[in-house]
Scaffold this motif. Structure first.
Motif, PDB file in Angstrom:
ATOM      1  N   UNK A  90       0.838  -1.207   0.000  1.00 18.91           N
ATOM      2  CA  UNK A  90       0.000   0.000   0.000  1.00 18.91           C
ATOM      3  C   UNK A  90       0.875   1.260   0.000  1.00 18.91           C
ATOM      4  N   UNK A  91       0.440   2.248  -0.761  1.00 18.71           N
ATOM      5  CA  UNK A  91       1.197   3.496  -0.875  1.00 18.71           C
ATOM      6  C   UNK A  91       0.193   4.630  -1.039  1.00 18.71           C
ATOM      7  N   UNK A  92      -0.209   5.218   0.081  1.00 17.69           N
ATOM      8  CA  UNK A  92      -1.279   6.215   0.092  1.00 17.69           C
ATOM      9  C   UNK A  92      -0.980   7.396  -0.833  1.00 17.69           C
ATOM     10  N   UNK A  93       0.270   7.819  -0.912  1.00 17.23           N
ATOM     11  CA  UNK A  93       0.616   9.015  -1.688  1.00 17.23           C
ATOM     12  C   UNK A  93       0.330   8.870  -3.179  1.00 17.23           C
ATOM     13  N   UNK A  94       0.290   7.658  -3.694  1.00 11.06           N
ATOM     14  CA  UNK A  94       0.039   7.498  -5.130  1.00 11.06           C
ATOM     15  C   UNK A  94      -1.314   6.855  -5.423  1.00 11.06           C
ATOM     16  N   UNK A  95      -2.074   6.538  -4.376  1.00 11.60           N
ATOM     17  CA  UNK A  95      -3.352   5.853  -4.567  1.00 11.60           C
ATOM     18  C   UNK A  95      -4.355   6.747  -5.294  1.00 11.60           C
ATOM     19  N   UNK A  96      -4.986   6.182  -6.341  1.00  9.77           N
ATOM     20  CA  UNK A  96      -6.000   6.903  -7.121  1.00  9.77           C
ATOM     21  C   UNK A  96      -7.152   5.950  -7.386  1.00  9.77           C
ATOM     22  N   UNK A  97      -8.378   6.444  -7.267  1.00 14.38           N
ATOM     23  CA  UNK A  97      -9.557   5.656  -7.628  1.00 14.38           C
ATOM     24  C   UNK A  97      -9.802   5.769  -9.126  1.00 14.38           C
ATOM     25  N   UNK A  98     -10.230   4.663  -9.735  1.00 13.06           N
ATOM     26  CA  UNK A  98     -10.545   4.632 -11.164  1.00 13.06           C
ATOM     27  C   UNK A  98     -11.858   3.893 -11.352  1.00 13.06           C
ATOM     28  N   UNK A  99     -12.372   3.907 -12.583  1.00 15.35           N
ATOM     29  CA  UNK A  99     -13.641   3.222 -12.870  1.00 15.35           C
ATOM     30  C   UNK A  99     -13.551   1.743 -12.533  1.00 15.35           C
ATOM     31  N   UNK A 100     -12.398   1.101 -12.820  1.00 14.21           N
ATOM     32  CA  UNK A 100     -12.251  -0.329 -12.547  1.00 14.21           C
ATOM     33  C   UNK A 100     -11.840  -0.599 -11.096  1.00 14.21           C
ATOM     34  N   UNK A 101     -11.543   0.450 -10.342  1.00 17.07           N
ATOM     35  CA  UNK A 101     -11.092   0.283  -8.968  1.00 17.07           C
ATOM     36  C   UNK A 101     -11.920   1.199  -8.085  1.00 17.07           C
ATOM     37  N   UNK A 102     -13.072   0.712  -7.682  1.00 17.69           N
ATOM     38  CA  UNK A 102     -13.955   1.547  -6.855  1.00 17.69           C
ATOM     39  C   UNK A 102     -13.865   1.098  -5.398  1.00 17.69           C
ATOM     40  N   UNK A 103     -12.712   1.347  -4.789  1.00 20.33           N
ATOM     41  CA  UNK A 103     -12.539   0.999  -3.375  1.00 20.33           C
ATOM     42  C   UNK A 103     -11.717   2.070  -2.689  1.00 20.33           C
ATOM     43  N   UNK A 104     -11.886   2.164  -1.390  1.00 19.39           N
ATOM     44  CA  UNK A 104     -11.117   3.127  -0.607  1.00 19.39           C
ATOM     45  C   UNK A 104      -9.705   2.594  -0.397  1.00 19.39           C
ATOM     46  N   UNK A 105      -8.831   3.477   0.043  1.00 16.53           N
ATOM     47  CA  UNK A 105      -7.467   3.062   0.341  1.00 16.53           C
ATOM     48  C   UNK A 105      -7.460   2.013   1.452  1.00 16.53           C
ATOM     49  N   UNK A 106      -8.333   2.175   2.434  1.00 14.28           N
ATOM     50  CA  UNK A 106      -8.403   1.216   3.537  1.00 14.28           C
ATOM     51  C   UNK A 106      -8.835  -0.164   3.027  1.00 14.28           C
ATOM     52  N   UNK A 107      -9.778  -0.188   2.097  1.00 11.98           N
ATOM     53  CA  UNK A 107     -10.194  -1.468   1.494  1.00 11.98           C
ATOM     54  C   UNK A 107      -9.047  -2.084   0.696  1.00 11.98           C
ATOM     55  N   UNK A 108      -8.287  -1.246   0.018  1.00 12.90           N
ATOM     56  CA  UNK A 108      -7.128  -1.736  -0.731  1.00 12.90           C
ATOM     57  C   UNK A 108      -6.095  -2.356   0.218  1.00 12.90           C
ATOM     58  N   UNK A 109      -5.941  -1.774   1.395  1.00 13.49           N
ATOM     59  CA  UNK A 109      -5.004  -2.333   2.387  1.00 13.49           C
ATOM     60  C   UNK A 109      -5.471  -3.702   2.880  1.00 13.49           C
ATOM     61  N   UNK A 110      -6.770  -3.858   3.095  1.00 11.71           N
ATOM     62  CA  UNK A 110      -7.311  -5.167   3.488  1.00 11.71           C
ATOM     63  C   UNK A 110      -7.086  -6.189   2.378  1.00 11.71           C
ATOM     64  N   UNK A 111      -7.275  -5.757   1.128  1.00 16.21           N
ATOM     65  CA  UNK A 111      -7.010  -6.620  -0.017  1.00 16.21           C
ATOM     66  C   UNK A 111      -5.541  -7.067  -0.020  1.00 16.21           C
ATOM     67  N   UNK A 112      -4.649  -6.135   0.266  1.00 20.63           N
ATOM     68  CA  UNK A 112      -3.212  -6.424   0.304  1.00 20.63           C
ATOM     69  C   UNK A 112      -2.904  -7.496   1.364  1.00 20.63           C
ATOM     70  N   UNK A 113      -3.467  -7.322   2.545  1.00 17.07           N
ATOM     71  CA  UNK A 113      -3.241  -8.303   3.615  1.00 17.07           C
ATOM     72  C   UNK A 113      -3.741  -9.690   3.206  1.00 17.07           C
ATOM     73  N   UNK A 114      -4.889  -9.741   2.535  1.00 15.84           N
ATOM     74  CA  UNK A 114      -5.429 -11.021   2.053  1.00 15.84           C
ATOM     75  C   UNK A 114      -4.510 -11.635   1.005  1.00 15.84           C
ATOM     76  N   UNK A 115      -3.926 -10.801   0.149  1.00 16.83           N
ATOM     77  CA  UNK A 115      -2.995 -11.308  -0.867  1.00 16.83           C
ATOM     78  C   UNK A 115      -1.756 -11.931  -0.222  1.00 16.83           C
TER      79      UNK A 115
END
Length: 192
Positions: free
Chosen positions: A137-162
């Motif tokens: 996870x890298x908050x400074x470069x995180x951007x939401x896009x049409x194919x990525x509709x999740x918050x940074x916190x959700x992305x961090x949970x995804x990372x932990x699951x990976x």
């Protein structure tokens, strides 16, 4: 182009080869930019199957989307991911894959959904290089896009699951440092 009789499920010639390299990680962690840099340097890169499926389903008005019908999305994405793996014929340099089947299994488990038996089996049969590069996870470069509709916190949970998913599948994770893209590419190339 490969003849249909030459298409072999599981690509046994290269399964487990150090020439089939996965780059995975946190959504918005710079993975796509990094893969673009590796491609610019002459490495073959296979795009993220899930992102392709999302774009196609949105174009068609389909429901095979992770936020609409996650199991349908997983089936479509698994099929595309296996096809990309089966078609890989590396020459002298590795081929980089934007995610793998492990990402799908990790996503389903994160959503507390039952992983279809065939998908668990596919993770065991479709083996990439033993070391997997992972962008944290890298908050400074995180951007939401049409194919990525999740918050940074959700992305961090995804990372932990990976991380849990790849370790459970027997892969060694190599975290890519948070550096400018050229230095990130150098880091990966030096470790091939």
């Amino acid at each position: 182009m490969i003849h249909e009789d030459e298409y072999v499920a599981g690509n046994p010639r290269f399964a487990g080869s150090r020439l089939l390299v996965v780059l995975t990680g946190c959504s918005g962690g710079g993975k796509s930019t990094l893969l673009g840099e590796l491609s610019r340097r002459g490495y073959e890169v296979r795009p993220e199957a899930g992102r392709q499926v999302v774009r196609e389903q949105m174009h068609l008005g389909g429901d095979g989307l992770p936020w609409a019908d996650v199991l349908k999305f997983a089936e479509l994405t698994a099929s595309r991911t296996m096809y990309q793996f089966n078609m890989a014929v590396p020459q002298e340099r590795p081929i980089f894959f934007d995610r793998s089947l492990v990402d799908l299994v990790s996503h389903l488990r994160l959503k507390q959904l039952t992983v279809p038996a065939y998908l668990d089996r596919a993770v065991q049969l479709y083996r990439y290089a033993p070391s997997v590069f992972v962008t944290p996870p890298w908050r400074e470069i995180y951007v939401n896009e049409a194919e990525r509709s999740k918050t940074f916190e959700e992305a961090c949970l995804e990372y932990e699951a990976l991380v849990v998913g790849y370790e459970a599948a027997g892969y060694l994770l190599v975290e890519v440092p948070r550096l400018e893209v050229g230095k990130r590419a150098d880091f990966i190339i030096e470790r091939l």
